[in-house]
Design a protein around this motif. Sequence first.
Motif, PDB file in Angstrom:
ATOM      1  N   HIS A 377     138.928  87.510  19.213  1.00  0.00           N
ATOM      2  CA  HIS A 377     138.208  86.238  19.311  1.00  0.00           C
ATOM      3  C   HIS A 377     139.032  85.052  18.819  1.00  0.00           C
ATOM      4  CE1 HIS A 377     134.453  88.975  18.893  1.00  0.00           C
ATOM      5  NE2 HIS A 377     134.758  88.791  20.170  1.00  0.00           N
ATOM      6  N   ALA A 378     140.313  85.263  18.577  1.00  0.00           N
ATOM      7  CA  ALA A 378     141.154  84.177  18.074  1.00  0.00           C
ATOM      8  C   ALA A 378     141.412  83.168  19.193  1.00  0.00           C
ATOM      9  CB  ALA A 378     142.478  84.728  17.555  1.00  0.00           C
ATOM     10  N   ALA A 379     140.943  81.942  18.998  1.00  0.00           N
ATOM     11  CA  ALA A 379     141.190  80.904  19.997  1.00  0.00           C
ATOM     12  C   ALA A 379     142.656  80.502  20.018  1.00  0.00           C
ATOM     13  CB  ALA A 379     140.308  79.686  19.722  1.00  0.00           C
ATOM     14  N   PHE A 646     133.276  83.799  32.832  1.00  0.00           N
ATOM     15  CA  PHE A 646     133.510  82.795  31.797  1.00  0.00           C
ATOM     16  C   PHE A 646     134.408  83.261  30.652  1.00  0.00           C
ATOM     17  CE2 PHE A 646     129.118  82.594  33.445  1.00  0.00           C
ATOM     18  CZ  PHE A 646     129.213  81.407  34.161  1.00  0.00           C
ATOM     19  N   SER A 647     134.444  84.573  30.378  1.00  0.00           N
ATOM     20  CA  SER A 647     134.992  85.040  29.103  1.00  0.00           C
ATOM     21  C   SER A 647     136.440  84.608  28.891  1.00  0.00           C
ATOM     22  CB  SER A 647     134.868  86.563  29.004  1.00  0.00           C
ATOM     23  OG  SER A 647     135.618  87.204  30.026  1.00  0.00           O
ATOM     24  N   ARG A 648     137.275  84.764  29.907  1.00  0.00           N
ATOM     25  CA  ARG A 648     138.698  84.481  29.739  1.00  0.00           C
ATOM     26  C   ARG A 648     138.950  82.999  29.470  1.00  0.00           C
ATOM     27  NH1 ARG A 648     143.015  84.879  34.694  1.00  0.00           N
ATOM     28  NH2 ARG A 648     144.375  83.229  33.941  1.00  0.00           N
ATOM     29  N   PHE A 649     138.036  82.130  29.863  1.00  0.00           N
ATOM     30  CA  PHE A 649     138.301  80.689  29.817  1.00  0.00           C
ATOM     31  C   PHE A 649     137.518  79.970  28.718  1.00  0.00           C
ATOM     32  CE2 PHE A 649     138.607  82.240  34.211  1.00  0.00           C
ATOM     33  CZ  PHE A 649     139.976  82.070  34.400  1.00  0.00           C
ATOM     34  N   THR A 650     136.932  80.713  27.798  1.00  0.00           N
ATOM     35  CA  THR A 650     136.129  80.053  26.770  1.00  0.00           C
ATOM     36  C   THR A 650     136.965  79.127  25.895  1.00  0.00           C
ATOM     37  OG1 THR A 650     136.372  82.078  25.448  1.00  0.00           O
ATOM     38  CG2 THR A 650     134.309  81.794  26.657  1.00  0.00           C
ATOM     39  N   HIS A 651     138.256  79.453  25.711  1.00  0.00           N
ATOM     40  CA  HIS A 651     139.076  78.590  24.854  1.00  0.00           C
ATOM     41  C   HIS A 651     139.338  77.243  25.502  1.00  0.00           C
ATOM     42  CE1 HIS A 651     143.124  78.973  26.915  1.00  0.00           C
ATOM     43  NE2 HIS A 651     142.414  79.879  27.561  1.00  0.00           N
ATOM     44  N   ASP A 654     136.088  74.525  24.206  1.00  0.00           N
ATOM     45  CA  ASP A 654     135.682  74.580  22.808  1.00  0.00           C
ATOM     46  C   ASP A 654     135.003  73.289  22.371  1.00  0.00           C
ATOM     47  OD1 ASP A 654     137.848  72.941  22.884  1.00  0.00           O
ATOM     48  OD2 ASP A 654     139.083  74.090  21.492  1.00  0.00           O
ATOM     49  N   ASP A 655     134.766  72.354  23.309  1.00  0.00           N
ATOM     50  CA  ASP A 655     134.009  71.147  22.997  1.00  0.00           C
ATOM     51  C   ASP A 655     132.522  71.462  23.143  1.00  0.00           C
ATOM     52  OD1 ASP A 655     135.172  71.320  25.755  1.00  0.00           O
ATOM     53  OD2 ASP A 655     133.568  69.897  26.174  1.00  0.00           O
ATOM     54  N   ALA A 656     131.727  70.939  22.238  1.00  0.00           N
ATOM     55  CA  ALA A 656     130.289  71.208  22.241  1.00  0.00           C
ATOM     56  C   ALA A 656     129.609  70.395  23.336  1.00  0.00           C
ATOM     57  CB  ALA A 656     129.678  70.880  20.891  1.00  0.00           C
ATOM     58  N   GLU A 657     128.616  70.986  23.960  1.00  0.00           N
ATOM     59  CA  GLU A 657     127.815  70.294  24.978  1.00  0.00           C
ATOM     60  C   GLU A 657     126.394  70.157  24.432  1.00  0.00           C
ATOM     61  OE1 GLU A 657     126.002  71.878  28.931  1.00  0.00           O
ATOM     62  OE2 GLU A 657     128.061  71.305  29.379  1.00  0.00           O
ATOM     63  N   GLY A 658     126.134  69.052  23.786  1.00  0.00           N
ATOM     64  CA  GLY A 658     124.821  68.832  23.205  1.00  0.00           C
ATOM     65  C   GLY A 658     124.501  69.869  22.156  1.00  0.00           C
ATOM     66  N   ASP A 659     123.237  70.268  22.112  1.00  0.00           N
ATOM     67  CA  ASP A 659     122.812  71.251  21.125  1.00  0.00           C
ATOM     68  C   ASP A 659     123.200  72.671  21.518  1.00  0.00           C
ATOM     69  OD1 ASP A 659     121.672  69.218  19.646  1.00  0.00           O
ATOM     70  OD2 ASP A 659     119.706  69.426  20.604  1.00  0.00           O
ATOM     71  N   GLY A 660     123.707  72.835  22.740  1.00  0.00           N
ATOM     72  CA  GLY A 660     124.035  74.178  23.187  1.00  0.00           C
ATOM     73  C   GLY A 660     125.314  74.717  22.593  1.00  0.00           C
ATOM     74  N   GLY A 661     126.119  73.845  21.988  1.00  0.00           N
ATOM     75  CA  GLY A 661     127.372  74.283  21.387  1.00  0.00           C
ATOM     76  C   GLY A 661     128.467  74.442  22.426  1.00  0.00           C
ATOM     77  N   THR A 662     129.499  75.195  22.084  1.00  0.00           N
ATOM     78  CA  THR A 662     130.620  75.436  22.988  1.00  0.00           C
ATOM     79  C   THR A 662     130.189  76.361  24.121  1.00  0.00           C
ATOM     80  OG1 THR A 662     131.383  77.370  21.788  1.00  0.00           O
ATOM     81  CG2 THR A 662     132.202  75.219  21.033  1.00  0.00           C
ATOM     82  N   LEU A 663     131.076  76.553  25.083  1.00  0.00           N
ATOM     83  CA  LEU A 663     130.762  77.477  26.169  1.00  0.00           C
ATOM     84  C   LEU A 663     130.500  78.869  25.624  1.00  0.00           C
ATOM     85  CD1 LEU A 663     130.537  78.288  29.135  1.00  0.00           C
ATOM     86  CD2 LEU A 663     133.038  78.529  29.181  1.00  0.00           C
TER      87      LEU A 663
END
Length: 933
Positions: A377-379, A646-651, A654-663
């Motif tokens: 999980h290391a970004a 989505f998994s491979r591209f989560t890094h 890493d910007d938050a989208e409202g209250d939903g947080g990061t991707l």
Amino acid sequence: MTHQTTHRTTPDDGASWALGPRFMLRVAGLPLESVHGLRCPEAGDWADRALHAETRLRSRGAELSDRLHPLVKGAGDEHARRRLLRLRREVFNGKRPAAPEEAVALVATADPATAEAVAGWVRDHRALEALRAEGAALLAAGTARSRAELRRLLGEERLRLGLLLASPTLEGRLDAYARTDPARRPDKRLRKVERSALAYLYRTARKTSPFSTFTAVALGRFAAPGPEARPGDGEETIRLPEVWSSHPRLNVVVLARLTELILADPARRADLPVVLASGWGHDDDRIRYVRRSLTAGDDGAAVTFDVAGDRLFFLRRSGTLERLLALFARRPEVRYEELARWLGEERDADREECERYLTALLELGMVQIPALRTDVHAADPLRAFRDSLRAVARPWAEELAEALERPVACVDRYAAAGAGRRRELLAELRESLAGIQRGLGAPEPALPQTLLYEDVRAGSGDPAAESAVSCDPWAWEGPDGGPFASLRSLERVLPAFDLTLPQRLTLKGFFRARYGRGGRCEDLLRLVHDFHEDFYDQYLTFAARRKPFDEDGSYVPEPNWLGLPQITAVDAARAEWTARMRRLWDTARGAEEIRVHAGTVDAVAGKLAGVAPDFAPQSHFLQPVRRDGDPLAVLNQSYGGLAFPFSRFTHCYDDAEGDGGTLADRVRHAAAAAQPEGAVFAEITGGFVTSNLNLHGRLTDYEIVCPGETSSVPGEHRIHLDDLYVEDDPAADRLVLRSRRLGREVVPVYLGYLVPLALPEIPRTLLLLSPTSMAPLDVWGGVPEGAPENGVTRRPRVRYGGLVLSRRSWTAPASALPARPAGPGPEDDASWFLAWRRWRAEHRLPLRVFATVTPAGTAGGAARAKPQYVDFDSPLSLTALDGLLKDPGDRVVLREALPDEDGLRAVSDRGTHVVELAVETLRNDRKGTGAPS
């Protein structure tokens, strides 16, 4: 965030089915229009005119041959008869007579009208020869313009930035190629550069495989239709972000090599913390644990990763080992030096003897040094490695961490740099890492060819300035209900093609044979070991040798050593599909498109009743095709599992989208909502991380920690293997993995991008209890090809409702393709180009295709290269294809480029882009509701 169905479909099987509201868009780096300048339209027009004239002349020649036949028979003498016979053959074969005036005069003595027709045919033949002669100059001029345009396109930033990572050697030669005269024919070395440059340029404009700037990704949403929405009301065009952002990361193989050097040095190893292999236990007079191993990959390959393995291992119990276990019970983590000193005091042994004992335990994996392992999980794995060194709190570790600041800075600066600066940064990165390895004692640095991997986001990364990519699923509706309705129905037959389903059924059969129907296994590690030792390894070896179809096309059943009726049902479903496709093929040969009817899908799905999983998250890769009144989507691939798009591209998000947080946060929350009732998702990481393909954000609340692994998730969310047990649920007819501590079912999920078969034994076996699947839709398997026409066989497009399941294709040996003339002259080039256009017209190929070449004699049909784009309007493109053909026996498959230029839906300010949508669906027959992320 809501998790409702975003697309309305008519239920066809009573299952709960939902299309996820998010998708991942894969965007070709260059617009399609950018490669138009590589075409030679004048030469193409000339070739078409010449072919049209050829066709007319051939038709008239056949007619004239018939008219000359009675004149031959009625000739007055043998000499005249032979001359007329030769003339008839020449006309029939399209060959101009050697003495045309004499031939016309000879015919005129017997039939003046036919003589006039022969004279007209001779005039038209001369005109055709004159037309053919025009081709050399047209083609030479057009090719020179194409080469000049190619040299201009080689300056495209997205091409050059991608090449810096994909093929730095080629990138370094492009400027020299660009300086050559486009009017001159390149020498052998430059022709190789030209072919490679074309392949990468076409890849950047025509393909959607994410790699650096060749292809970017964009997070998208399906726009929810309003209450009055009707099919076709939505906006059909996808608007793409103009600004792209770079997200580079160091190849984690580099960190593995640094760790090896550190551990090989006794002085540095002495300062590192040591732990016992997790998951060990007593087994009578032995200690049982899982021994993990790592086999280094080829650092010289463009893409490399180490292969991890695990196996159950036993050590005989001894006084020293028992006291060592007692020490770790009191102190779970001890520095290596302290452990060696303690061992010397306990055993009254010298340092050398203690070193030998501890080294043996390290090699056997009973004790481990996990401090410098890369976390899945290391970004930013490089920074995490540097921070781990600083946590060691020793001078050498601090010095090494300080030395890593230079590579960290190189990676940080890389994202915003242009091509020239990136080239310098890569050189600096390689130099600094090589210096660090030498400082650690490496006689020769061992660095992978690809030091950096870069994912690119179509978007700036600033949520305030960036509008989301959106797509209205209603715009895809058509007379067949649209692609998504067809996709829902088609999913019912995918288990027949799932490569892993027979293995999952085999595990269930083995379990019931060992523990009884409704049985329970408390020792999961023992189950995995016995399954592999007693059955599974031999089963996989046998299955790997199986060919699904005999030479006559007969289906070969799956290995079914336990006589399981469900595997027999899978065989029946696969055979049913093949039989119906054979009947369809027999009645539709010659058609450009054939349609799989709903009855076929229903019949195959019926064979799978009680076999198909009742909980099936799926990912599908679709390419939309714009057609007036008949929208389509091409189904490229399907995978079973969670969050694959989505998994491979989560890094990258890493910007938050409202209250939903990061991707990663949003995907994790959505996954929790989609869990079957009474169950939790838990990630299987696959052990040691030495591939960037395994890196991703935390996407599940829980993580299964296999023996020998470490985890970074909070302790309460770790599920250790010894907390798990398996029981058979006869009512649901499935094996259920449960956690004693949580009192809930645990659904294992793998979120990396490695093939599950490449994972170690334990996680690979646990995935047989998961919804993971691999279902390549082999539409034509077992269906004999038609008789070849001049060496070429063809397949029509296969469609099911609004989905294209297989593109039109043409297959031939290289010997059946137009051969390149030996001569290098313009006339030879024109003749070859005309031959290709004639071949294309004869076999009715579209102007643009993708070619896949399989070397002659290759076992299993392994392709020499990935599909390469071919444009029949471009002589340069045909030259690049010719460069792929090494042997007359090479097998060439040409597939239509669908969607082609008139069927694309995505635009930017620069033009029209090829895109692919990675979407998620969730089929759930269990209790509970929810949709994928």
